[in-house]
Design an enzyme around this catalytic site. Structure first.
Site, PDB file in Angstrom:
ATOM      1  N   GLN A 165       0.796  -1.153  -0.198  1.00 28.60           N
ATOM      2  CA  GLN A 165       0.003  -0.109   0.058  1.00 28.60           C
ATOM      3  C   GLN A 165       0.986   1.152  -0.320  1.00 28.60           C
ATOM      4  OE1 GLN A 165      -2.063  -1.421   3.653  1.00 28.60           O
ATOM      5  NE2 GLN A 165      -1.454   0.584   4.663  1.00 28.60           N
ATOM      6  N   ALA A 166       0.358   2.402  -0.585  1.00 31.44           N
ATOM      7  CA  ALA A 166       0.805   3.635  -0.761  1.00 31.44           C
ATOM      8  C   ALA A 166      -0.189   4.675  -0.583  1.00 31.44           C
ATOM      9  CB  ALA A 166       1.685   3.768  -1.856  1.00 31.44           C
ATOM     10  N   TYR A 167       0.314   5.983  -0.258  1.00 27.96           N
ATOM     11  CA  TYR A 167      -0.381   7.044   0.016  1.00 27.96           C
ATOM     12  C   TYR A 167      -0.257   8.201  -0.841  1.00 27.96           C
ATOM     13  CZ  TYR A 167      -1.587   4.261   3.967  1.00 27.96           C
ATOM     14  OH  TYR A 167      -1.935   3.283   4.917  1.00 27.96           O
ATOM     15  N   LEU A 168      -1.336   8.374  -1.462  1.00 27.70           N
ATOM     16  CA  LEU A 168      -1.490   9.663  -2.525  1.00 27.70           C
ATOM     17  C   LEU A 168      -1.671  10.825  -1.745  1.00 27.70           C
ATOM     18  CD1 LEU A 168      -3.932   8.053  -4.940  1.00 27.70           C
ATOM     19  CD2 LEU A 168      -1.590   8.213  -5.334  1.00 27.70           C
TER      20      LEU A 168
ATOM     21  N   ASP B 129       3.326   9.326  -2.745  1.00 25.62           N
ATOM     22  CA  ASP B 129       4.344  10.039  -1.757  1.00 25.62           C
ATOM     23  C   ASP B 129       4.829   9.023  -0.883  1.00 25.62           C
ATOM     24  OD1 ASP B 129       4.267  12.080  -3.430  1.00 25.62           O
ATOM     25  OD2 ASP B 129       2.628  12.993  -1.876  1.00 25.62           O
TER      26      ASP B 129
END
Length: 148
Positions: A26-29, A76
């Site tokens: 998972q990654a965060y915009l 990011d």
């Protein structure tokens, strides 16, 4: 509405392989509000979470693999990888135990979701749980993704 408590783990259960589990990435915009993309096994999800600690609004939208990969490239910070184990708990609850990989290798966090705040507040965790970090945003995955 998501109502959950989160704990550090002081003793990893030895029999984890017997429980259902999946690999996650998972990654965060965005981290305020939280906008996340996640690969859960073969599923891809875009999630929005409102501000809050124990109680937050949460919305999920299914993505295609292509849209996930496109958005992942725009994220990011650190991409978080972990294995999530689903362990049955008393009163029909489920412990979601996250065993982190990569940058956070060795970190173990457990989350338990509840139907009501009252149920969450009265929960007595098992002995293998450590510190209750529910009221600390330091252990939100969105926070971990932004640490240098």
């Amino acid at each position: 509405m998501e109502i959950e408590r989160k704990y550090l783990i002081k003793k990893r259960p030895e029999d984890l392989a017997q429980y259902p589990h999946m690999e996650m990435e998972q990654a965060y915009l965005c981290t305020e509000p939280v906008v996340r993309v996640r690969k859960e096994g073969a599923d891809y999800v875009l999630t929005y979470k409102s501000k809050g600690l124990m109680v937050r609004e949460e919305y999920n939208l299914q993505l295609t693999k292509e849209s996930y990969e496109h958005l992942l490239g725009k994220a990011d910070g650190t991409v978080i990888t972990k294995t999530r184990y689903r362990i049955p708990e008393k009163n029909g609850l489920t412990i979601e135990l996250d065993v982190f990989h990569g940058r956070y290798e060795g970190l173990l966090l457990a989350e338990v979701e509840f139907a009501t705040e009252e149920e969450a507040n009265s929960y007595c965790p098992p002995e293998w749980f450590g510190e209750d970090v529910t009221m600390s945003s330091a252990y939100h995955n969105s926070t971990l993704s932004q640490k240098k």
